[in-house]
Design an enzyme around this catalytic site. Structure first.
Site, short mmCIF file in Angstrom:
data_model
loop_
_atom_site.label_atom_id
_atom_site.label_comp_id
_atom_site.label_asym_id
_atom_site.label_seq_id
_atom_site.Cartn_x
_atom_site.Cartn_y
_atom_site.Cartn_z
CG ASN A 13 -4.59 -6.86 4.30
OD1 ASN A 13 -5.72 -6.83 4.77
ND2 ASN A 13 -3.76 -5.84 4.36
CD GLN A 41 -2.25 -10.55 1.07
OE1 GLN A 41 -1.92 -11.73 1.05
NE2 GLN A 41 -1.54 -9.64 1.73
CB SER A 61 1.89 -6.18 -4.85
OG SER A 61 3.12 -5.80 -4.31
N GLY A 62 4.20 -7.34 -6.96
CA GLY A 62 5.15 -8.37 -7.32
C GLY A 62 5.59 -9.26 -6.19
CG HIS A 63 6.01 -7.88 -2.03
ND1 HIS A 63 5.30 -6.81 -2.50
CD2 HIS A 63 5.58 -8.09 -0.76
CE1 HIS A 63 4.47 -6.38 -1.56
NE2 HIS A 63 4.62 -7.14 -0.49
CB THR A 101 12.95 5.56 -16.92
OG1 THR A 101 13.39 6.79 -17.49
CG2 THR A 101 13.72 4.40 -17.55
CB CYS A 197 -1.80 -2.18 5.86
SG CYS A 197 -1.43 -2.89 4.26
#
Length: 288
Positions: A13, A41, A61-63, A101, A197
Site C-alpha cells: 500500500n 490494494q 475492502s470495498g472503498h 445483522t 496506515c
C-alpha cells in the site's frame, strides 16, 4: 515447524509493488502452512485466482474498488478447509464467523443512499469489467507523471520495482526535499508521505528501510496516487506544481547545497535527526 500462517500484501500500500503471491502460496502449501493475503490494494486491479495462488485466506475492502466505505469481505478456503474462530458470537450470521445483522439495509450518507453489501458487489463487478482499460489508462498516466518530473528535476528516484508494480501508485524521493513539507506546500495535489496506515507517524517508513533506503532518503519520499478518474490534464498540473515547490525548497536547503557539491549524505552520521530538522526549518522559513 512453529509457523502456522504467513500473511503478505498482494500489492504494497505504500510503494505499489506487487508481491510474488503465487510463489509464496506454493511454498506455504508445500510446507503445510496457511497462507493469508491482504488483497485490499489488488482487488479489481489484477487477476487473482485463489486456487492457482494457493491462497487460504484473503481480505478485501470495498472503498478500494470505488465501492462504499465500511464494508469488506474475507475469502475462507473450504478445501482443504481452513478453520477460524468466530470474530463475534451471537446469531450465527456469516456461517457463524461473524454474528450480527448484515449491512444490506439502505444507509443515508451525505443525502445519498448506499447498500453496503450490494454496493460492494456491484463495485467488484464493474472493476472486473474495467480492469484492462483501467490498467492501460493508469500505465499511461504513470509514465506521463514520472517522465514529466524526470525531465524537469534532477536527483529523483522511484522507490520499489518499476516493472512489478501497480501503476496507480508512484512513490518518489526528491533529494534535498522533506516529503511532508512538499506535501503541505503543493496546493491542489493530493499526496501523502506514506500509506494511510502510517502517514501520521514521524518515524521513517519501515517499508523504505526494508528496501535498504537510507535515512537520508526516507524522509524525502512522497506517494502519489492515480485512479480511474484521474485525467491527463490533472497529471500535467501535478508535474508543474510539484516541480515548482521542489525547486523552491531546494533553493533554500543546505542539504541540497551539499548534494550539489557532491557530498554523499549516506556517509554522514546525523545527530538527533538533524537532517529532518534542517529540512523542517527551511519549510518554516518559506511559509512565513
Amino acid at each position: 515447524p512453529s509457523t502456522i500462517m504467513v500473511s503478505a500484501m498482494s500489492v504494497n500500500n505504500e510503494i505499489g509493488v506487487i508481491q510474488p503471491i503465487k510463489e509464496i502460496g506454493k511454498l506455504c502449501r508445500k510446507k503445510g502452512i496457511k497462507f493469508h493475503t491482504d488483497a485490499a490494494q489488488a482487488l479489481g486491479k489484477m487477476k487473482i485466482n485463489v486456487d492457482e495462488m494457493n491462497i487460504d485466506l484473503m481480505s478485501m475492502s470495498g472503498h478500494k474498488v470505488y465501492g462504499p466505505k465500511g464494508i469488506g469481505a474475507i475469502y475462507i478456503r473450504r478445501k482443504p478447509r481452513v478453520k477460524i474462530e468466530p470474530q463475534i458470537h451471537g446469531g450465527g450470521q456469516e456461517r457463524g464467523f461473524r454474528s450480527g445483522t448484515l449491512p444490506v439495509p439502505v444507509i443515508m450518507q451525505d443525502y445519498q443512499f448506499f447498500k453496503l453489501i450490494v454496493g460492494f458487489g456491484e463495485a467488484c463487478r464493474i472493476a472486473n469489467l474495467e480492469m484492462e482499460s483501467d490498467l492501460k489508462h493508469l500505465r499511461e498516466l504513470q509514465t506521463m507523471l514520472f517522465t514529466g518530473l524526470s525531465k524537469k528535476l534532477t536527483h529523483i528516484s522511484v522507490n520499489g520495482d518499476m516493472e512489478h508494480r501497480y501503476p496507480g501508485n508512484l512513490n518518489v524521493s526528491f533529494a534535498g526535499v522533506e516529503g511532508e513539507g512538499l506535501m503541505v506546500r503543493t496546493a491542489g495535489v493530493a499526496m501523502s508521505s506514506g500509506s494511510a496506515c502510517t502517514s501520521e507517524s514521524l518515524e521513517p517508513s519501515y517499508v523504505l528501510r526494508s528496501l535498504g533506503v537510507g535515512d537520508d532518503q526516507t524522509h524525502t519520499s512522497i506517494r502519489i496516487g492515480l485512479g480511474r478518474f484521474t485525467t491527463k490534464q490533472e497529471v500535467l498540473y501535478a508535474v508543474d506544481a510539484i516541480t515548482e515547490q521542489v525547486n523552491e525548497l531546494r533553493a533554500i536547503s543546505p542539504i541540497w547545497e551539499m548534494i550539489e557539491e557532491g557530498v554523499d549524505l549516506s556517509k554522514i552520521e546525523w545527530k538527533h535527526n538533524l537532517q529532518k530538522s534542517i529540512m523542517k526549518l527551511c519549510l518554516l522559513y518559506t511559509s512565513d
